[in-house]
Design a protein around this motif. Sequence first.
Motif, short mmCIF file in Angstrom:
data_model
loop_
_atom_site.label_atom_id
_atom_site.label_comp_id
_atom_site.label_asym_id
_atom_site.label_seq_id
_atom_site.Cartn_x
_atom_site.Cartn_y
_atom_site.Cartn_z
N PRO A 43 0.84 -1.19 0.00
CA PRO A 43 0.00 0.00 0.00
C PRO A 43 0.88 1.25 0.00
CG PRO A 43 -0.84 -1.61 1.57
CD PRO A 43 0.50 -2.12 1.09
N ALA A 44 0.44 2.29 -0.66
CA ALA A 44 1.29 3.47 -0.86
C ALA A 44 1.75 4.09 0.45
CB ALA A 44 0.54 4.50 -1.70
N GLY A 45 0.85 4.18 1.42
CA GLY A 45 1.24 4.75 2.72
C GLY A 45 2.29 3.90 3.40
N GLN A 46 2.13 2.59 3.33
CA GLN A 46 3.11 1.70 3.93
C GLN A 46 4.45 1.80 3.21
OE1 GLN A 46 1.85 -2.42 4.21
NE2 GLN A 46 3.89 -3.12 4.82
N LEU A 47 4.41 1.96 1.89
CA LEU A 47 5.65 2.10 1.13
C LEU A 47 6.40 3.35 1.56
CD1 LEU A 47 7.58 1.22 -1.08
CD2 LEU A 47 6.10 2.34 -2.76
N VAL A 48 5.69 4.46 1.79
CA VAL A 48 6.34 5.67 2.28
C VAL A 48 7.04 5.40 3.60
CG1 VAL A 48 5.97 8.02 3.14
CG2 VAL A 48 4.80 7.26 1.07
N GLU A 49 6.36 4.70 4.51
CA GLU A 49 6.95 4.39 5.81
C GLU A 49 8.18 3.48 5.66
OE1 GLU A 49 6.19 5.69 8.60
OE2 GLU A 49 4.26 6.64 8.20
N VAL A 50 8.10 2.49 4.78
CA VAL A 50 9.24 1.60 4.56
C VAL A 50 10.42 2.37 3.99
CG1 VAL A 50 10.06 -0.34 3.16
CG2 VAL A 50 7.86 -0.50 4.33
N LEU A 51 10.16 3.22 3.00
CA LEU A 51 11.22 4.03 2.41
C LEU A 51 11.86 4.95 3.46
CD1 LEU A 51 9.44 4.99 -0.92
CD2 LEU A 51 11.53 3.62 -0.75
N ALA A 52 11.03 5.55 4.31
CA ALA A 52 11.54 6.43 5.35
C ALA A 52 12.42 5.65 6.33
CB ALA A 52 10.39 7.10 6.09
N GLY A 53 12.01 4.43 6.66
CA GLY A 53 12.81 3.59 7.55
C GLY A 53 14.14 3.21 6.91
N GLU A 54 14.11 2.87 5.63
CA GLU A 54 15.35 2.54 4.91
C GLU A 54 16.27 3.75 4.83
OE1 GLU A 54 13.49 -0.88 1.92
OE2 GLU A 54 13.75 1.18 1.22
#
Length: 361
Positions: A332-343
Motif C-alpha cells: 500500500p502506498a502509505g506503507q511504502l512511504v513508511e518503509v522508504l523512510a525507515g530505509e
Amino acid sequence: MSSALTGFLPYPIVQAPMAGGGSVPQLAAAVSEAGGLGFLAAGYKTADGMYQEIKQLRGLTSRPFGVNLFMPQPDHADPAAVGVYAHQLAGEAAWYETELGDPDSGRDDGYDAKLAVLLDNPVPAVSFHFGVPTPEALQALRRAGTLTLVTATTVDEALAVERAGADAVIVQGVEAGGHQGTHRDLSETDGCGIGVLSLVAQVREAVALPIVAAGGIMRGSQIAAVLAAGASAAQLGTAFLATPESGAPAVHKEALTNPLFVRTELTRAFSGRPARGLVNRFLREHGPYAPAAYPDVHHLTAPLRKAAAKAGDAQGMALWAGQGHRMARELPAGQLVEVLAGELAAARTALSENPAQGGAL
C-alpha cells in the motif's frame, strides 16, 4: 534541507506525477497522508477533469499535495514523417480493430485553462514538464501561495529554471521511467542522458535552487544517496506504480516484475518523444521508425494503447517504467512511504557510523 521545499513534509519523498492514469487522487492522498508529497498528473486531462480530481483529493486528505502540468509544445513535427509512421501502424489498427487517432488533436494540452484553474483555486505545489513557464506565470503562482517546481535534464536546463524564478528544480536522470522532461526535443541527444547522481551533483554546483532528484529511485538507500549528493528530496514514480492505489492497469503493474520484461529502453514509439518503458513487441517493432513528433504520435497511437490495455495485452501497451522496475514492491502506498523512510533512516545511520561507506549507498 531546504525549508521552502520540505518544511511541510515529514519525509523527503515525492510521488512522481504519472500521466495516463497512474496518479489518481487515491494514490496522491495515501502518499501525502503518510508524510510524503503526493502529486496529481494533469497531463492529457481537460481543465475540468483536473479540477474534479483536485476536489476529490481535497476530500481525501488535508495534507499538502501537488499538480503537474505539461508545457505547450512547438510545432516541429514533419507531417510526412508522421504520415509514414501512420502507414506503418495500419497493421496494429487492424489487429486491435480500432482506428488510428488524429495526430492534429492539439499541442498545448489545455495549458492556459489549467493554469487559470490553479490560480483561481490554488494548490500547495505545481510542477511543470517539457519546458519552463514564463516568469510571470511562476510569479502569479507564488503570489497565490503555490510552490513551483520545474523539471530539468541538464545543467543548462536547470539554469533556465532558476532564471525563470521557480522555487525548486526537479533533476531528472536518464534512469527515470516515462517521458524525459527535456525542454527541447532534439533527436540527436536520444540516449545521451545523464544519470541522476552525476546530474544532481553537477546541478548542485550550478544553481542555488532546492533540488528534487528523480530517476530509478526505488529504495531508501538510494534516497540517502541523492540527498548526500545535494538534493533536498527524491521523486519516485515506478516505486508507486505497483501500489494498490495506483491507477495503472493490472497488466502494467504485473509487468514491472514479470521476468518476460527484462529491461527498459528510451523510445519514441508511443508518443514521438523519448520515454523509458519496458521493452515489449510494440517498442521493438516500431521504436526504430518513430519520428520526433510529440504530441502528434501520442495522439496517433492513443486508440491502439487503449485497445491493448482493454485486451490485457502488455505487448501493445506503453509500459512506462524506470530502470529499477524489478525492485517494485506491491505495498500500500502509505506503507511504502513508511518503509522508504525507515530505509532512509537506516542508511543515514550507517553512513554516520561508517563515513567511508558513503560511496556504497
